[in-house]
Design a protein around this motif. Structure first.
Motif, PDB file in Angstrom:
ATOM      1  N   ARG A  13      37.356  39.958  34.169  1.00  0.00           N
ATOM      2  CA  ARG A  13      38.646  39.274  34.065  1.00  0.00           C
ATOM      3  C   ARG A  13      39.535  40.038  33.096  1.00  0.00           C
ATOM      4  NH1 ARG A  13      39.741  34.828  36.237  1.00  0.00           N
ATOM      5  NH2 ARG A  13      37.581  34.230  36.563  1.00  0.00           N
ATOM      6  N   ILE A  14      40.844  40.055  33.366  1.00  0.00           N
ATOM      7  CA  ILE A  14      41.798  40.670  32.438  1.00  0.00           C
ATOM      8  C   ILE A  14      41.857  39.805  31.184  1.00  0.00           C
ATOM      9  CG2 ILE A  14      44.216  41.279  32.028  1.00  0.00           C
ATOM     10  CD1 ILE A  14      42.994  43.174  33.975  1.00  0.00           C
ATOM     11  N   GLU A  15      41.475  40.385  30.078  1.00  0.00           N
ATOM     12  CA  GLU A  15      41.517  39.692  28.796  1.00  0.00           C
ATOM     13  C   GLU A  15      42.833  40.018  28.087  1.00  0.00           C
ATOM     14  OE1 GLU A  15      39.386  37.460  28.006  1.00  0.00           O
ATOM     15  OE2 GLU A  15      37.906  37.902  29.564  1.00  0.00           O
ATOM     16  N   TRP A  16      43.156  39.241  27.071  1.00  0.00           N
ATOM     17  CA  TRP A  16      44.403  39.464  26.331  1.00  0.00           C
ATOM     18  C   TRP A  16      44.458  40.878  25.778  1.00  0.00           C
ATOM     19  CZ3 TRP A  16      48.923  37.719  26.651  1.00  0.00           C
ATOM     20  CH2 TRP A  16      49.859  37.943  25.644  1.00  0.00           C
ATOM     21  N   SER A  17      43.319  41.385  25.291  1.00  0.00           N
ATOM     22  CA  SER A  17      43.294  42.744  24.727  1.00  0.00           C
ATOM     23  C   SER A  17      43.520  43.829  25.773  1.00  0.00           C
ATOM     24  CB  SER A  17      41.975  42.995  24.001  1.00  0.00           C
ATOM     25  OG  SER A  17      40.890  42.870  24.906  1.00  0.00           O
ATOM     26  N   ASP A  18      43.441  43.493  27.071  1.00  0.00           N
ATOM     27  CA  ASP A  18      43.693  44.449  28.158  1.00  0.00           C
ATOM     28  C   ASP A  18      45.164  44.543  28.517  1.00  0.00           C
ATOM     29  OD1 ASP A  18      40.916  44.936  28.542  1.00  0.00           O
ATOM     30  OD2 ASP A  18      40.775  43.142  29.808  1.00  0.00           O
ATOM     31  N   THR A  19      45.985  43.682  27.922  1.00  0.00           N
ATOM     32  CA  THR A  19      47.387  43.597  28.333  1.00  0.00           C
ATOM     33  C   THR A  19      48.327  44.202  27.291  1.00  0.00           C
ATOM     34  OG1 THR A  19      47.742  41.430  27.321  1.00  0.00           O
ATOM     35  CG2 THR A  19      46.915  41.463  29.591  1.00  0.00           C
ATOM     36  N   ASP A  20      49.547  44.449  27.744  1.00  0.00           N
ATOM     37  CA  ASP A  20      50.592  44.879  26.809  1.00  0.00           C
ATOM     38  C   ASP A  20      51.471  43.664  26.497  1.00  0.00           C
ATOM     39  OD1 ASP A  20      52.297  44.495  28.965  1.00  0.00           O
ATOM     40  OD2 ASP A  20      52.664  46.625  29.282  1.00  0.00           O
ATOM     41  N   ALA A  21      52.564  43.879  25.837  1.00  0.00           N
ATOM     42  CA  ALA A  21      53.419  42.771  25.405  1.00  0.00           C
ATOM     43  C   ALA A  21      54.013  41.979  26.568  1.00  0.00           C
ATOM     44  CB  ALA A  21      54.533  43.301  24.512  1.00  0.00           C
ATOM     45  N   ALA A  22      54.033  42.559  27.768  1.00  0.00           N
ATOM     46  CA  ALA A  22      54.593  41.861  28.927  1.00  0.00           C
ATOM     47  C   ALA A  22      53.542  41.010  29.648  1.00  0.00           C
ATOM     48  CB  ALA A  22      55.201  42.877  29.900  1.00  0.00           C
ATOM     49  N   GLY A  23      52.278  41.051  29.197  1.00  0.00           N
ATOM     50  CA  GLY A  23      51.245  40.217  29.793  1.00  0.00           C
ATOM     51  C   GLY A  23      50.507  40.833  30.963  1.00  0.00           C
ATOM     52  N   HIS A  24      50.873  42.051  31.351  1.00  0.00           N
ATOM     53  CA  HIS A  24      50.110  42.711  32.420  1.00  0.00           C
ATOM     54  C   HIS A  24      49.262  43.825  31.815  1.00  0.00           C
ATOM     55  CE1 HIS A  24      52.755  46.231  32.542  1.00  0.00           C
ATOM     56  NE2 HIS A  24      53.765  45.394  32.513  1.00  0.00           N
ATOM     57  N   GLN A  25      48.346  44.357  32.613  1.00  0.00           N
ATOM     58  CA  GLN A  25      47.382  45.316  32.082  1.00  0.00           C
ATOM     59  C   GLN A  25      48.067  46.528  31.487  1.00  0.00           C
ATOM     60  OE1 GLN A  25      48.230  45.959  35.286  1.00  0.00           O
ATOM     61  NE2 GLN A  25      48.000  48.134  35.540  1.00  0.00           N
ATOM     62  N   HIS A  26      47.489  46.996  30.404  1.00  0.00           N
ATOM     63  CA  HIS A  26      47.895  48.275  29.832  1.00  0.00           C
ATOM     64  C   HIS A  26      47.247  49.354  30.695  1.00  0.00           C
ATOM     65  CE1 HIS A  26      48.090  51.647  27.065  1.00  0.00           C
ATOM     66  NE2 HIS A  26      49.081  50.984  26.476  1.00  0.00           N
ATOM     67  N   ASN A  27      47.902  50.492  30.868  1.00  0.00           N
ATOM     68  CA  ASN A  27      47.357  51.550  31.720  1.00  0.00           C
ATOM     69  C   ASN A  27      45.931  51.935  31.331  1.00  0.00           C
ATOM     70  OD1 ASN A  27      49.693  51.628  33.188  1.00  0.00           O
ATOM     71  ND2 ASN A  27      50.519  53.419  32.172  1.00  0.00           N
ATOM     72  N   SER A  28      45.619  51.923  30.045  1.00  0.00           N
ATOM     73  CA  SER A  28      44.283  52.324  29.602  1.00  0.00           C
ATOM     74  C   SER A  28      43.205  51.340  30.053  1.00  0.00           C
ATOM     75  CB  SER A  28      44.256  52.474  28.082  1.00  0.00           C
ATOM     76  OG  SER A  28      44.498  51.223  27.457  1.00  0.00           O
ATOM     77  N   ALA A  29      43.570  50.099  30.372  1.00  0.00           N
ATOM     78  CA  ALA A  29      42.582  49.114  30.818  1.00  0.00           C
ATOM     79  C   ALA A  29      41.916  49.566  32.117  1.00  0.00           C
ATOM     80  CB  ALA A  29      43.226  47.743  31.000  1.00  0.00           C
ATOM     81  N   ILE A  30      42.686  50.190  32.991  1.00  0.00           N
ATOM     82  CA  ILE A  30      42.122  50.667  34.257  1.00  0.00           C
ATOM     83  C   ILE A  30      40.971  51.620  33.971  1.00  0.00           C
ATOM     84  CG2 ILE A  30      42.583  52.049  36.340  1.00  0.00           C
ATOM     85  CD1 ILE A  30      43.842  49.238  36.424  1.00  0.00           C
TER      86      ILE A  30
END
Length: 139
Positions: A13-30
C-alpha cells in the motif's frame, strides 16, 4: 517480447512516507517497490549472496500514472535475460482500483545488474550456483 525466465510479484500500500506534498507517490517510491520485489525474487530462489554483489548499471523508468496515499499497488519484476556478467529485468507497477478510479498502470521499465564480487571493482561472470538457480526456474 520473449517469456520471462522467472517473475516475482509484490503487493503493498502507498504509505504517507511514499508520497510528496501533493499526496501522490514520489518518483523514488517506484524504485523502492521494484527493489523490494527484486529482493523477494532472490529470497524465493534462496540466493542471499546476490545482494551486495549486483549493482545496477542501467535503469529506465516510464511513469504512466499517479499513485495515491492509501492505494494498493502491485509490482511485478521479471528476469528477462541472463548474460555472462549481467542480468536484464523488466518491471511493471500498477495501482489497484482506488476511489472511483480504475486499475491503472503506474510505471514500467527495465534495469540491468552485473555481478561484482565482494571487494571487486568491475564485473565478473556470475557464480555457477546463481546462474543455475535462476535458470532452473525458467518457465
Amino acid at each position: 517480447m520473449e517469456a520471462p525466465i522467472i517473475t516475482a510479484t509484490l503487493v503493498r500500500r502507498i504509505e504517507w512516507s511514499d508520497t510528496d506534498a501533493a499526496g501522490h507517490q514520489h518518483n523514488s517510491a517506484i524504485m523502492r517497490f521494484v527493489e523490494a520485489c527484486e529482493a523477494q525474487l532472490f529470497r524465493d530462489l534462496e540466493l542471499p549472496d546476490y545482494f551486495g554483489q549486483a549493482p545496477r548499471v542501467r535503469h529506465e523508468v516510464n511513469f504512466r500514472a499517479k499513485l495515491w496515499f492509501g492505494q494498493e499497488v502491485t509490482t511485478e519484476v521479471s528476469l528477462r535475460r541472463v548474460g555472462e556478467t549481467s542480468m536484464t529485468f523488466s518491471f511493471r507497477v500498477w495501482g489497484e482500483a482506488f476511489g472511483d478510479g480504475p486499475r491503472r498502470p503506474a510505471a514500467d521499465g527495465e534495469f540491468v545488474t552485473v555481478f561484482v564480487p565482494w571487494g571487486g571493482e568491475q564485473s565478473a561472470p556470475w557464480p555457477a550456483h546463481i546462474r543455475e538457480a535462476v535458470l532452473d526456474h525458467a518457465h
